[in-house]
Scaffold this active site. Structure first.
Site, PDB file in Angstrom:
ATOM      1  N   SER A  21       7.741 -43.590  24.913  1.00  0.00           N
ATOM      2  CA  SER A  21       8.524 -43.850  23.704  1.00  0.00           C
ATOM      3  C   SER A  21       9.409 -45.084  23.828  1.00  0.00           C
ATOM      4  CB  SER A  21       9.401 -42.646  23.368  1.00  0.00           C
ATOM      5  OG  SER A  21      10.193 -42.921  22.231  1.00  0.00           O
ATOM      6  N   LYS A  72       5.913 -31.745  15.256  1.00  0.00           N
ATOM      7  CA  LYS A  72       6.349 -32.003  13.879  1.00  0.00           C
ATOM      8  C   LYS A  72       6.221 -30.782  12.980  1.00  0.00           C
ATOM      9  CE  LYS A  72       5.404 -36.958  13.909  1.00  0.00           C
ATOM     10  NZ  LYS A  72       4.728 -38.076  13.234  1.00  0.00           N
ATOM     11  N   GLY A 132      -8.751 -38.712  11.097  1.00  0.00           N
ATOM     12  CA  GLY A 132      -7.885 -37.740  11.734  1.00  0.00           C
ATOM     13  C   GLY A 132      -7.203 -36.841  10.727  1.00  0.00           C
ATOM     14  N   GLY A 134      -4.220 -34.801  11.685  1.00  0.00           N
ATOM     15  CA  GLY A 134      -2.937 -34.314  12.179  1.00  0.00           C
ATOM     16  C   GLY A 134      -1.848 -34.486  11.127  1.00  0.00           C
TER      17      GLY A 134
END
Length: 287
Positions: A21, A72, A132, A134
């Site tokens: 990160s 999330k 994707g 997600g």
């Protein structure tokens, strides 16, 4: 940078893994530019500890957290309140301590949209392919429909992926939804929302073989390390415009910082961020 003292406010990012990160670097840079006494740290909790962590952080007066993969959706259910967009998207990437209540937001969609505008692309009336399924793909589908996309196609190895997306897009019936990549369809915008292309999968291209790219097409990868994934390399080789996840990372971070600190950053400070991150590496778009 202001000295750490008893008045220093804490904020941070939670994810797993989190070693890549660059959010601490970004947010601490912003705090220094604005002159606010804030510090931003990275945390790698266990999923089963999230509820206790948020309860303790609330009691300690921590300003907020960015939430990245894979938490999330987990954190979504732990919020006291949700912004309208976060509720529609079904996941959060930013949680803010507002008067002792956790309020969940999602800055990914707006961050991505602003990155498109910065690079001269208007999604209104365009045909979009998302790779994707997600939380990020769901978030982008909502934001792009909100901004007037003509159609959104979601391609995934999962079956019946639209059941997770359709309810959120019910407010935008002008956007047609499709499932599965269609070789006959001419897409204007293709976005890789998967980790395919980033270590340890840097040698993987998520796009099906034999895809034809066009000069008027924009191909985006939410990964920014490497700066050009195999997907972007192939698209560029065939003449398409390309965009990695750097600008989205910066925009979503700016939006989150403004929520944490209840401030509005000036254009000059925002410009200084893009100047500092003119070359960026280290992760994906999300925190």
């Amino acid at each position: 940078m202001k000295a750490i003292n008893a008045k220093t406010k804490l904020m941070g990012v939670m994810g797993s893994p989190i070693g890549h990160s660059r959010s601490p670097e970004l947010h601490n840079f912003l705090a220094e530019q604005v002159g606010l006494n804030y510090r931003y740290l990275a945390f790698e909790p266990k999923r089963e500890d999230l509820k206790r962590i948020l309860e303790g952080a609330k009691a300690m007066g921590i300003a907020g957290f960015n939430i990245t993969s894979p938490f999330k959706v987990d954190v979504f259910s732990l919020m006291d309140e949700l912004s309208v967009e976060a509720e529609k998207m079904g996941n959060v990437n930013t949680v803010v301590n507002q008067d002792g209540q956790w309020v969940g937001y999602n800055t990914d969609g707006e961050g991505f949209y602003q990155s498109l505008l910065r690079n001269g692309f208007d999604v209104s009336g365009k045909h979009v392919l998302l790779l994707g399924t997600g939380g990020t793909a769901r978030t982008l589908s909502y934001k792009l429909a909100q901004k007037g996309a003509a159609s959104i196609t979601i391609s995934s190895r999962r079956e019946n992926v639209l059941k997770d997306v359709t309810p959120a897009l019910s407010d935008y019936p002008q956007t047609a939804l499709f499932e599965g990549f269609d070789r006959e369809k001419e897409y204007d915008l293709i976005v890789n929302c998967t980790p395919m292309g980033m270590a340890p999968n840097e040698h993987v291209n998520p796009m099906p073989q034999g895809v034809t790219y066009r000069e008027d097409m924009l191909c985006c990868d939410l990964i920014y390390n490497p700066a050009k994934t195999l997907f972007l390399q192939e698209a560029e080789k065939q003449g398409a415009r390309i965009l990695n996840g750097r600008d989205m990372f910066i925009y979503q971070g700016i939006l989150a910082f403004e929520l944490f600190t209840n401030t509005k950053l000036s254009k000059s400070i925002c410009d200084s961020v893009f100047e500092k991150w003119s070359i960026i590496s280290g992760g994906t778009e999300e925190n």
